[in-house]
Scaffold this active site. Structure first.
Site, mmCIF file in Angstrom:
data_model
loop_
_atom_site.group_PDB
_atom_site.id
_atom_site.type_symbol
_atom_site.label_atom_id
_atom_site.label_comp_id
_atom_site.label_asym_id
_atom_site.label_seq_id
_atom_site.Cartn_x
_atom_site.Cartn_y
_atom_site.Cartn_z
ATOM 1 N N GLU A 41 0.692 -1.146 -0.172
ATOM 2 C CA GLU A 41 0.360 0.118 -0.542
ATOM 3 C C GLU A 41 1.102 1.257 0.118
ATOM 4 O O GLU A 41 2.237 0.891 0.242
ATOM 5 C CB GLU A 41 -1.053 0.081 1.001
ATOM 6 N N LYS A 111 -9.495 2.571 -1.694
ATOM 7 C CA LYS A 111 -10.003 1.580 -0.185
ATOM 8 C C LYS A 111 -11.321 1.753 0.117
ATOM 9 O O LYS A 111 -11.429 3.086 0.881
ATOM 10 C CB LYS A 111 -8.481 2.351 0.825
ATOM 11 N N CYS A 148 -5.131 -2.647 2.285
ATOM 12 C CA CYS A 148 -5.669 -2.724 4.172
ATOM 13 C C CYS A 148 -6.130 -3.248 4.933
ATOM 14 O O CYS A 148 -6.731 -4.161 5.224
ATOM 15 C CB CYS A 148 -4.192 -1.691 4.315
HETATM 16 C C1 ACM Z 1 -3.540 0.366 7.094
HETATM 17 O O1 ACM Z 1 -4.465 -0.018 6.906
HETATM 18 N N1 ACM Z 1 -2.654 0.692 6.441
HETATM 19 C C2 ACM Z 1 -3.121 -0.005 8.630
#
Ligand code: ACM
Length: 268
Positions: A41, A111, A148
């Site tokens: 990420e 995300k 993530c």
């Molecule tokens: C995250 O979502 N980078 C912990």
């Protein structure tokens, strides 16, 4: 069979050129033998920002430096590359990811579930959870994209699997200890392959240090670990597998993972 993997490494905070060069260098040894590579990420910039201004400064429109460099590498190595970057838009910045095809096409996934201080810097995603069709040696394969903290919400993997994803490409900057072990559950409960690419190293901002936990891995629909890394080493790891194994949702002769769901009782 395809060959897919991840590059676990320690991106240098704020040094895009260096981080992109690391990726190009890491795949140099592959000549047409690598099909998919997952990167961490926000691997171009690092993660632990000190202000919204810093995020805005390093953000890029989708066809910016990150895309241009990944496009070149994907085309030279004839592979799909997937990793995270800060996406600039008219509305603000997204914690985004990009899947770059060997022919230069790309897809963006923003995300869905922002973690902790990300909520200060990034705007809410509008990306639908839809598998993406890619072609490897003439075969159409469906991949699902996750970033993530998305893993913490089982609906993310479930939605992608119910819509036909065979492999979940999971780009991460994990700081909590739970996700690597949970990949086995996510893979089993959806009967999909998962490629989790986490980063290693530490970053400090605003007097607070974050440690990234490594432990990237590739897991099969049977919950087997096909490849894995330690918590502090840099490496590319790959596995050979058949994505079509993920289309078999049978658990035994009486049970099928998707057909046995009791949506009549869930009523959510
Ligand atoms: C995250 O979502 N980078 C912990």
């Amino acid at each position: 069979m395809i060959r897919a993997g991840y590059f676990q490494f320690d991106p240098v905070f704020g040094d895009k050129k260096h981080n992109l060069a690391r990726v190009a260098e890491a795949v140099e040894k592959f000549h047409d033998e690598l099909d998919i590579l997952v990167l961490p990420e926000l691997f171009t910039t690092g993660y632990h920002f000190s202000s919204k201004q810093q995020v805005e400064e390093w953000a890029e429109f989708p066809e910016g430096e990150t895309y241009q460099t990944l496009k070149k590498t994907a085309s030279e190595r004839n592979c799909y590359l997937f990793g995270g970057f800060i996406e600039k838009s008219e509305k603000g910045c997204y914690n985004s990811s990009m899947l770059v095809f060997p022919n230069g096409e790309y897809r963006i996934y923003r995300k869905a579930h922002l973690f902790f201080e990300e909520t200060l810097y990034f705007i809410k995603s509008d990306s639908l959870l839809e598998p993406i069709e890619i072609t490897i040696r003439g075969k159409k394969i469906r991949v699902g994209l996750m970033i993530c903290f998305d893993w913490f919400f089982p609906e993310t993997a479930r939605t992608l699997a119910l819509k036909g994803a065979q492999i979940l490409l999971h780009t991460a900057n994990l700081v909590l200890p739970y996700c690597p072990a949970a990949t086995i559950t996510r893979a089993l409960e959806n009967k999909v392959f998962i490629i989790l690419c986490n980063r290693i190293g530490k970053e400090t901002a605003k007097g607070k240090e974050l440690s990234f936990i490594g432990l990237s891995r590739i897991v099969s629909p049977k919950g087997e670990i096909l490849s894995e890394s330690g918590k502090d080493n840099e490496e590319i790891k790959t596995a050979f597998f058949d994505p079509f194994d993920a289309d078999n949702k049978s658990i035994n002769i009486y049970n099928n993972l998707f057909e046995d769901r009791r949506t009549d009782l869930y009523r959510i």
